[in-house]
Design a protein around this motif. Structure first.
Motif, PDB file in Angstrom:
ATOM      1  N   ASP B 141     -57.143  41.626   7.777  1.00  0.00           N
ATOM      2  CA  ASP B 141     -58.121  41.355   6.733  1.00  0.00           C
ATOM      3  C   ASP B 141     -59.419  42.075   7.057  1.00  0.00           C
ATOM      4  OD1 ASP B 141     -57.002  39.858   4.815  1.00  0.00           O
ATOM      5  OD2 ASP B 141     -57.451  37.927   5.762  1.00  0.00           O
ATOM      6  N   VAL B 142     -59.454  42.766   8.196  1.00  0.00           N
ATOM      7  CA  VAL B 142     -60.706  43.282   8.698  1.00  0.00           C
ATOM      8  C   VAL B 142     -60.485  44.759   9.058  1.00  0.00           C
ATOM      9  CG1 VAL B 142     -60.141  42.548  11.050  1.00  0.00           C
ATOM     10  CG2 VAL B 142     -62.518  42.861  10.423  1.00  0.00           C
ATOM     11  N   VAL B 143     -61.482  45.589   8.771  1.00  0.00           N
ATOM     12  CA  VAL B 143     -61.385  47.010   9.088  1.00  0.00           C
ATOM     13  C   VAL B 143     -62.327  47.309  10.250  1.00  0.00           C
ATOM     14  CG1 VAL B 143     -61.779  49.363   8.265  1.00  0.00           C
ATOM     15  CG2 VAL B 143     -60.789  47.642   6.734  1.00  0.00           C
ATOM     16  N   ALA B 184     -74.656  46.935  14.492  1.00  0.00           N
ATOM     17  CA  ALA B 184     -74.487  46.054  13.334  1.00  0.00           C
ATOM     18  C   ALA B 184     -75.471  44.898  13.500  1.00  0.00           C
ATOM     19  CB  ALA B 184     -73.043  45.559  13.244  1.00  0.00           C
ATOM     20  N   SER B 185     -75.452  43.959  12.550  1.00  0.00           N
ATOM     21  CA  SER B 185     -76.508  42.937  12.540  1.00  0.00           C
ATOM     22  C   SER B 185     -76.485  42.036  13.770  1.00  0.00           C
ATOM     23  CB  SER B 185     -76.396  42.080  11.275  1.00  0.00           C
ATOM     24  OG  SER B 185     -75.161  41.376  11.285  1.00  0.00           O
ATOM     25  N   GLY B 186     -75.296  41.882  14.397  1.00  0.00           N
ATOM     26  CA  GLY B 186     -75.200  40.956  15.524  1.00  0.00           C
ATOM     27  C   GLY B 186     -75.315  41.609  16.889  1.00  0.00           C
ATOM     28  N   THR B 187     -75.494  42.923  16.964  1.00  0.00           N
ATOM     29  CA  THR B 187     -75.575  43.608  18.257  1.00  0.00           C
ATOM     30  C   THR B 187     -76.690  43.019  19.107  1.00  0.00           C
ATOM     31  OG1 THR B 187     -75.005  45.643  17.060  1.00  0.00           O
ATOM     32  CG2 THR B 187     -75.681  45.890  19.362  1.00  0.00           C
ATOM     33  N   ILE B 188     -76.399  42.742  20.373  1.00  0.00           N
ATOM     34  CA  ILE B 188     -77.438  42.278  21.298  1.00  0.00           C
ATOM     35  C   ILE B 188     -78.203  43.505  21.782  1.00  0.00           C
ATOM     36  CG2 ILE B 188     -77.916  41.066  23.460  1.00  0.00           C
ATOM     37  CD1 ILE B 188     -75.256  39.613  23.134  1.00  0.00           C
ATOM     38  N   GLU B 215     -70.015  45.428  10.955  1.00  0.00           N
ATOM     39  CA  GLU B 215     -70.400  44.304  10.101  1.00  0.00           C
ATOM     40  C   GLU B 215     -69.140  43.664   9.528  1.00  0.00           C
ATOM     41  OE1 GLU B 215     -73.700  44.215  10.345  1.00  0.00           O
ATOM     42  OE2 GLU B 215     -73.641  42.186   9.504  1.00  0.00           O
ATOM     43  N   GLY B 216     -69.041  42.365   9.653  1.00  0.00           N
ATOM     44  CA  GLY B 216     -67.886  41.675   9.082  1.00  0.00           C
ATOM     45  C   GLY B 216     -66.744  41.462  10.048  1.00  0.00           C
ATOM     46  N   VAL B 239     -61.076  39.432  14.166  1.00  0.00           N
ATOM     47  CA  VAL B 239     -60.841  38.685  12.923  1.00  0.00           C
ATOM     48  C   VAL B 239     -62.049  38.874  11.998  1.00  0.00           C
ATOM     49  CG1 VAL B 239     -59.362  36.933  14.017  1.00  0.00           C
ATOM     50  CG2 VAL B 239     -61.842  36.593  13.921  1.00  0.00           C
ATOM     51  N   PRO B 240     -61.885  38.564  10.718  1.00  0.00           N
ATOM     52  CA  PRO B 240     -63.035  38.680   9.812  1.00  0.00           C
ATOM     53  C   PRO B 240     -64.137  37.701  10.221  1.00  0.00           C
ATOM     54  CG  PRO B 240     -60.984  38.371   8.577  1.00  0.00           C
ATOM     55  CD  PRO B 240     -60.674  38.117  10.008  1.00  0.00           C
ATOM     56  N   SER B 241     -65.391  38.106  10.041  1.00  0.00           N
ATOM     57  CA  SER B 241     -66.513  37.246  10.450  1.00  0.00           C
ATOM     58  C   SER B 241     -66.630  35.984   9.613  1.00  0.00           C
ATOM     59  CB  SER B 241     -67.824  38.037  10.382  1.00  0.00           C
ATOM     60  OG  SER B 241     -67.853  38.993  11.416  1.00  0.00           O
ATOM     61  N   ARG B 242     -65.936  35.931   8.489  1.00  0.00           N
ATOM     62  CA  ARG B 242     -65.975  34.689   7.707  1.00  0.00           C
ATOM     63  C   ARG B 242     -65.179  33.578   8.383  1.00  0.00           C
ATOM     64  NH1 ARG B 242     -62.657  38.037   4.712  1.00  0.00           N
ATOM     65  NH2 ARG B 242     -60.469  37.387   4.763  1.00  0.00           N
ATOM     66  N   THR B 243     -64.392  33.911   9.432  1.00  0.00           N
ATOM     67  CA  THR B 243     -63.716  32.890  10.234  1.00  0.00           C
ATOM     68  C   THR B 243     -64.773  31.959  10.815  1.00  0.00           C
ATOM     69  OG1 THR B 243     -62.149  34.621  10.878  1.00  0.00           O
ATOM     70  CG2 THR B 243     -62.050  32.545  12.109  1.00  0.00           C
ATOM     71  N   PRO B 244     -64.776  30.660  10.425  1.00  0.00           N
ATOM     72  CA  PRO B 244     -65.903  29.806  10.813  1.00  0.00           C
ATOM     73  C   PRO B 244     -65.957  29.552  12.315  1.00  0.00           C
ATOM     74  CG  PRO B 244     -64.222  28.546   9.633  1.00  0.00           C
ATOM     75  CD  PRO B 244     -63.789  29.968   9.588  1.00  0.00           C
ATOM     76  N   ASN B 245     -64.802  29.365  12.933  1.00  0.00           N
ATOM     77  CA  ASN B 245     -64.775  28.990  14.343  1.00  0.00           C
ATOM     78  C   ASN B 245     -63.841  29.926  15.104  1.00  0.00           C
ATOM     79  OD1 ASN B 245     -64.850  27.744  16.782  1.00  0.00           O
ATOM     80  ND2 ASN B 245     -64.043  25.765  16.077  1.00  0.00           N
ATOM     81  N   LEU B 246     -64.387  30.642  16.096  1.00  0.00           N
ATOM     82  CA  LEU B 246     -63.569  31.579  16.860  1.00  0.00           C
ATOM     83  C   LEU B 246     -62.833  30.896  18.012  1.00  0.00           C
ATOM     84  CD1 LEU B 246     -66.071  34.595  17.128  1.00  0.00           C
ATOM     85  CD2 LEU B 246     -64.142  34.362  15.548  1.00  0.00           C
TER      86      LEU B 246
END
Lengths: 266, 266
Positions: B141-143, B184-188, B215-216, B239-246
Motif C-alpha cells: 500500500d506504500v511506495v 521528509a516531515s519526520g526526519t530527525i 512521506e507516508g 507500512v503506510p503511515s496511516r497505520t495507527p500503531n506500529l
C-alpha cells in the motif's frame, strides 16, 4: 532482455594492444583477466591461483590485486586470500538485465515456490551457457548444484534445454558440435537425440529433465517470452527424481512463466 | 560479515600515482571512476554525463567505455547510452558479503513478507550509508524509494537508525557532524535528538520511523547480529503511515532478525 545483447565471449576479450611486457594486453584487459578468474569458480583464491588462472606475471597480479582491493572490487580475507567484494556486488546489482528481469519475475517465482515447496530457478542464456539469475528454496528434498550467478551447460537441464531450444542456429550448432558432456546418468549426450528433444520442447512449450545435471534431481521448465515473443528466460522447478510423474507440475511452471512474460510486455 | 571489512571510502580511492596527462590517476583508477558514476545513480548515462561525473577527459572516457563495454562491465543501449552490464552482475553475485547474508536471510524475509504483506528490507552499513541488500514486496500500500544496491543516509530510516545505533563512534560522530539532511516531515535533523533516539534503539532492541525517508511511509526495524554479537545488518518492514500503531509489527520483525542471527552462527 538478455538474449538481445549477449555478453562478448571470453575469447574475444583481450585483443586491444597493450605494452611490451605482456603484448596484446592492456592494463584493463589484465584486470579483467584477474576478475574473470572469479567468474565460474567463486571461491576464495590465493595470489598463486589467480596468477595461474589469468596467465599474467606474478608481479602484475600483485599490483592489480592491490588496486582492485583498494577500490573494493575484491576483498582480502583473514587468511590472505581474495574474494569478490561488496563494491562489485553493489555495482552489479545495478545491471538492468539481471536485476530488472529478476525483480519482475520474483512475485511469480515466490508463488511457484509456494505451490511446489522445492527449488525454483530463473535462468537466462549467456552465450552458450545457462546463467542462473535467481534461485529460491523452500524446504527442498533435493540438493542441486545451481547458485545465483553460476553458468552451467545448457544441454543438461530443463531450463537449459528450453533456452537452447529457442537459441539461434549460430549458438545451437557449436554446442552440439562441441560434444555433450555427461553430468549425470540422464544427460543427453547424443546430438541427434538432443535435436529431437529440443524440437519436442518447442512443440510442447515445456521441458522435462530427469537426472541430467545432478543425480536424483528432476525438473520442469517453461519459456519466458519478451515483448517480441522471443524467449528471454526460462523458469523451472526442481523436484526429487523419485517423483513418479512430473506432468502435474507443468501447469504451475507454465503459469509462472506466462505471468512473467505478461509482466515484460510494455 | 559486512561491517568487518568495510568498503574503502570513495575519497581514498584515487591515490595511486598515474601518468602525466591526469596526474595521480592510474588507468585502473580512471576505469573505477567511470564505474563509480553508476554507483548511486543507476540510470542509463551518456558519454557526456559519465565524463562530467568522473572528472576525466572525454577522450579517456571514450577509450575506457570501449574496453569496459567489450568486457561486458557496461552495455550500450539502443539509444547509445551506457548502463551496467550482465558481466558485472554475474561477478557481483559472487560476493560472499552481499550474497551470503542475503541467501541466509531470504527464508526469514519471505516469512516476514507473508505476515506483513507490505515491503521488507535487508540492509547493511556501507561506511556512513545504509546499503539495501534485499527488498521484497507483496502487494504494498506504500511506495518507497529503496532499491537493491542503493545506498541511503542512515539517520532517516528505521534500518538506518538501527545500523547507526550500533556503529562505532568513528562512524557516528562524522554522520552527526555532517548535518542531518531532511528527507521528509519526520526526519530527525537535530543531532541531540538523534543521539537520544539511537540510545533508545539500543535499549529497546528495535527502531520505529514515521515519515523519515519518504512521506507516508513508516517502518519497524530490528538488528541482525553476527557470531560475536556484533550488529551486521538490519531487517525492516515498511507500512503506510496511516497505520495507527506500529508496535504490533515489532515481534514479527524481531523474530525475523533473530532467525537470521541464529542462521549466522557457525
Amino acid at each position: 532482455m538478455m538474449g538481445g545483447s549477449p555478453v562478448p565471449p571470453r575469447s574475444r576479450r583481450h585483443t586491444i594492444a597493450g605494452n611490451a611486457a605482456e603484448p596484446g594486453r592492456t592494463v584493463l584487459s589484465r584486470a579483467f583477466a584477474v576478475l574473470d578468474s572469479f567468474l565460474d569458480a567463486p571461491v576464495d583464491k590465493t595470489h598463486g591461483e589467480i596468477t595461474r588462472a589469468s596467465g599474467l606475471a606474478p608481479a602484475t597480479v600483485h599490483r592489480l590485486l592491490a588496486e582492485l582491493t583498494g577500490w573494493g572490487a575484491l576483498e582480502r580475507t583473514a587468511r590472505g586470500r581474495y574474494r569478490v567484494g561488496l563494491r562489485l556486488w553493489q555495482l552489479g546489482s545495478q545491471a538492468p538485465g539481471g536485476r530488472g528481469l529478476r525483480d519482475l519475475a520474483l512475485p511469480f517465482l515466490q508463488d511457484l515456490l509456494q505451490v511446489s515447496n522445492e527449488v525454483v530457478h530463473l535462468v537466462v542464456r549467456d552465450q552458450d551457457r545457462a546463467l542462473y539469475l535467481e534461485k529460491l528454496e523452500a524446504h527442498p528434498d533435493v540438493v542441486v548444484t545451481s547458485r545465483v550467478g553460476l553458468r552451467l551447460p545448457m544441454h543438461a537441464s530443463g531450463p537449459g534445454k528450453v533456452l537452447l531450444a529457442h537459441a539461434p542456429r549460430g549458438v545451437v550448432e557449436p554446442v552440439l558440435a562441441a560434444g555433450l558432456e555427461r553430468r549425470a546418468s540422464g544427460t543427453i549426450t547424443d546430438p541427434a537425440r538432443l535435436r529431437e528433444a529440443l524440437a519436442e520442447i518447442r512443440r510442447q512449450g515445456f521441458a522435462l529433465s530427469r537426472d541430467e545435471m545432478t543425480e536424483g534431481a528432476s525438473s520442469v521448465a517453461a519459456p519466458v517470452r519478451g515483448p517480441a515473443g522471443r524467449v528471454v528466460a526460462a523458469i523451472s522447478v526442481v523436484v526429487p527424481s523419485r517423483t513418479p510423474n512430473l506432468l502435474p507440475l507443468v501447469p504451475a511452471v507454465r503459469m509462472a512463466a506466462m505471468g512473467v512474460s505478461r509482466a515484460l510486455q510494455p
